[in-house]
Design a protein around this motif. Structure first.
Motif, PDB file in Angstrom:
ATOM      1  N   ALA A   1       0.833  -1.206   0.000  1.00  0.00           N
ATOM      2  CA  ALA A   1       0.000   0.000   0.000  1.00  0.00           C
ATOM      3  C   ALA A   1       0.867   1.255   0.000  1.00  0.00           C
ATOM      4  O   ALA A   1       1.861   1.344   0.731  1.00  0.00           O
ATOM      5  N   ASP A   2       0.471   2.221  -0.799  1.00  0.00           N
ATOM      6  CA  ASP A   2       1.230   3.471  -0.881  1.00  0.00           C
ATOM      7  C   ASP A   2       1.351   4.157   0.476  1.00  0.00           C
ATOM      8  O   ASP A   2       2.420   4.682   0.817  1.00  0.00           O
ATOM      9  N   ASP A   3       0.288   4.183   1.253  1.00  0.00           N
ATOM     10  CA  ASP A   3       0.347   4.839   2.565  1.00  0.00           C
ATOM     11  C   ASP A   3       1.398   4.187   3.453  1.00  0.00           C
ATOM     12  O   ASP A   3       2.128   4.877   4.171  1.00  0.00           O
ATOM     13  N   GLN A   4       1.470   2.862   3.389  1.00  0.00           N
ATOM     14  CA  GLN A   4       2.453   2.139   4.206  1.00  0.00           C
ATOM     15  C   GLN A   4       3.869   2.441   3.752  1.00  0.00           C
ATOM     16  O   GLN A   4       4.773   2.670   4.573  1.00  0.00           O
ATOM     17  N   VAL A   5       4.089   2.463   2.443  1.00  0.00           N
ATOM     18  CA  VAL A   5       5.409   2.766   1.898  1.00  0.00           C
ATOM     19  C   VAL A   5       5.851   4.170   2.302  1.00  0.00           C
ATOM     20  O   VAL A   5       6.983   4.371   2.766  1.00  0.00           O
ATOM     21  N   VAL A   6       4.976   5.142   2.139  1.00  0.00           N
ATOM     22  CA  VAL A   6       5.315   6.519   2.496  1.00  0.00           C
ATOM     23  C   VAL A   6       5.658   6.605   3.982  1.00  0.00           C
ATOM     24  O   VAL A   6       6.628   7.279   4.366  1.00  0.00           O
ATOM     25  N   GLY A   7       4.912   5.894   4.822  1.00  0.00           N
ATOM     26  CA  GLY A   7       5.199   5.889   6.250  1.00  0.00           C
ATOM     27  C   GLY A   7       6.537   5.254   6.577  1.00  0.00           C
ATOM     28  O   GLY A   7       7.293   5.756   7.425  1.00  0.00           O
ATOM     29  N   ASP A   8       6.857   4.141   5.913  1.00  0.00           N
ATOM     30  CA  ASP A   8       8.144   3.484   6.146  1.00  0.00           C
ATOM     31  C   ASP A   8       9.307   4.370   5.713  1.00  0.00           C
ATOM     32  O   ASP A   8      10.337   4.465   6.407  1.00  0.00           O
ATOM     33  N   LEU A   9       9.167   5.030   4.566  1.00  0.00           N
ATOM     34  CA  LEU A   9      10.254   5.863   4.060  1.00  0.00           C
ATOM     35  C   LEU A   9      10.407   7.147   4.870  1.00  0.00           C
ATOM     36  O   LEU A   9      11.530   7.628   5.072  1.00  0.00           O
ATOM     37  N   ALA A  10       9.307   7.669   5.370  1.00  0.00           N
ATOM     38  CA  ALA A  10       9.397   8.818   6.279  1.00  0.00           C
ATOM     39  C   ALA A  10      10.104   8.410   7.563  1.00  0.00           C
ATOM     40  O   ALA A  10      10.876   9.190   8.142  1.00  0.00           O
ATOM     41  N   GLY A  11       9.866   7.176   8.028  1.00  0.00           N
ATOM     42  CA  GLY A  11      10.569   6.677   9.206  1.00  0.00           C
ATOM     43  C   GLY A  11      12.064   6.556   8.964  1.00  0.00           C
ATOM     44  O   GLY A  11      12.878   6.860   9.850  1.00  0.00           O
ATOM     45  N   ALA A  12      12.446   6.139   7.757  1.00  0.00           N
ATOM     46  CA  ALA A  12      13.866   6.051   7.414  1.00  0.00           C
ATOM     47  C   ALA A  12      14.507   7.437   7.397  1.00  0.00           C
ATOM     48  O   ALA A  12      15.637   7.625   7.862  1.00  0.00           O
ATOM     49  N   MET A  13      13.788   8.421   6.865  1.00  0.00           N
ATOM     50  CA  MET A  13      14.288   9.793   6.879  1.00  0.00           C
ATOM     51  C   MET A  13      14.479  10.282   8.316  1.00  0.00           C
ATOM     52  O   MET A  13      15.501  10.903   8.650  1.00  0.00           O
ATOM     53  N   SER A  14      13.517   9.986   9.169  1.00  0.00           N
ATOM     54  CA  SER A  14      13.615  10.420  10.565  1.00  0.00           C
ATOM     55  C   SER A  14      14.820   9.790  11.257  1.00  0.00           C
ATOM     56  O   SER A  14      15.496  10.437  12.067  1.00  0.00           O
ATOM     57  N   TYR A  15      15.087   8.522  10.936  1.00  0.00           N
ATOM     58  CA  TYR A  15      16.257   7.857  11.516  1.00  0.00           C
ATOM     59  C   TYR A  15      17.537   8.603  11.132  1.00  0.00           C
ATOM     60  O   TYR A  15      18.393   8.883  11.986  1.00  0.00           O
ATOM     61  N   LEU A  16      17.684   8.919   9.847  1.00  0.00           N
ATOM     62  CA  LEU A  16      18.876   9.643   9.407  1.00  0.00           C
ATOM     63  C   LEU A  16      18.995  10.993  10.110  1.00  0.00           C
ATOM     64  O   LEU A  16      20.085  11.386  10.540  1.00  0.00           O
TER      65      LEU A  16
END
Length: 251
Positions: free
Chosen positions: A96-111
């Motif tokens: 799901a697009d919403d899930q992907v966007v959430g996962d990638l936003a989480g990766a950005m936050s980690y960085l």
């Protein structure tokens, strides 16, 4: 300037991060050793899966000075070879697009949480990951540059849309808030040259900062040295364009 006596080193490891809805997912992370500060890149794997090529690409970006994270967008499908897990994802109609966007936003936050980060984050993907890169750069605030490599179904309608992917990414173009580099092969069918034309026209219409490069003699996935569609000359130039773009935008 590079000198042969300068120190080089990197750390590369599998970690866990918080993704969509706070879910814990795996990610592969590589960064240069040293105090930095280093720019960050979120690297998005393709539908062949969270595979060895993406681990190598993650380390390549780290070698060039970028703290790079590649989250496993298929983590929730369970363990197995990249091919087996990707087959499950295909059978389930994708993620799901919403899930992907959430996962990638989480990766950005980690960085952004890392003490050696310079405050800038780019996002990059190939194939389905190219689509996800553009989609996420439009729907999430905080990315400073996006590289989209042959993103299939950025231009989409009809049967390409469903409950998991209800909106064509091109329809979010007005919301893109960072510069974009697009890399495409003129022999590709997804996206076709005509779809790339539509993509470019929409970026131009909304006054976005974009740079597109289209390669003759190359089709889909021409960076993948482990597949028959690899094109050495075009891939080498494409990597130079990618690294130069991130080097400028994330400095």
């Amino acid at each position: 300037m590079y000198t042969t006596d300068q120190y080089e080193g990197m750390l590369a490891e599998t970690i866990t991060i918080q993704g969509h809805n706070g879910d814990t997912i795996n990610a592969y992370y590589a960064r240069p050793l040293g105090a930095g500060p280093f720019p960050g890149v979120v690297a998005i794997h393709h539908l062949p899966g969270w595979d060895e090529w993406y681990r190598e690409a993650t380390r390549r970006l780290a070698h060039h000075g970028f703290a790079t994270i590649s989250p496993d967008l298929y983590h929730r499908a369970g363990s197995g070879t990249p091919e087996d897990v990707a087959a499950k994802i295909r059978a389930d109609g994708g993620v799901a697009d919403d899930q992907v966007v959430g996962d990638l936003a989480g990766a950005m936050s980690y960085l952004r949480s890392m003490p050696y980060h310079n405050g800038k984050v780019g996002i990059w993907g190939t194939c389905s990951g190219g689509r996800h890169a553009f989609l996420t750069a439009c729907r999430s605030q905080g990315f400073d540059a996006v590289v989209e490599c042959w993103g299939g179904r950025v231009v989409a309608s009809g049967d390409d849309l469903n409950a998991k992917q209800p909106v064509a990414p091109i329809d979010y173009t007005a919301d893109l808030s960072c510069p974009i580099l697009g890399i495409f092969g003129n022999d590709d069918k997804s996206p076709s040259p005509e779809q790339v034309d539509q993509h470019e026209a929409e970026l131009k219409k909304h006054g976005k900062n974009y740079e597109f490069h289209r390669y003759d003699g190359a089709g889909h996935g021409f960076f993948y040295y482990d597949r028959p569609n690899y094109r050495q000359e075009q891939a080498v130039d494409g990597w130079k364009k990618l690294l130069g773009f991130f080097g400028t935008q994330l400095a």
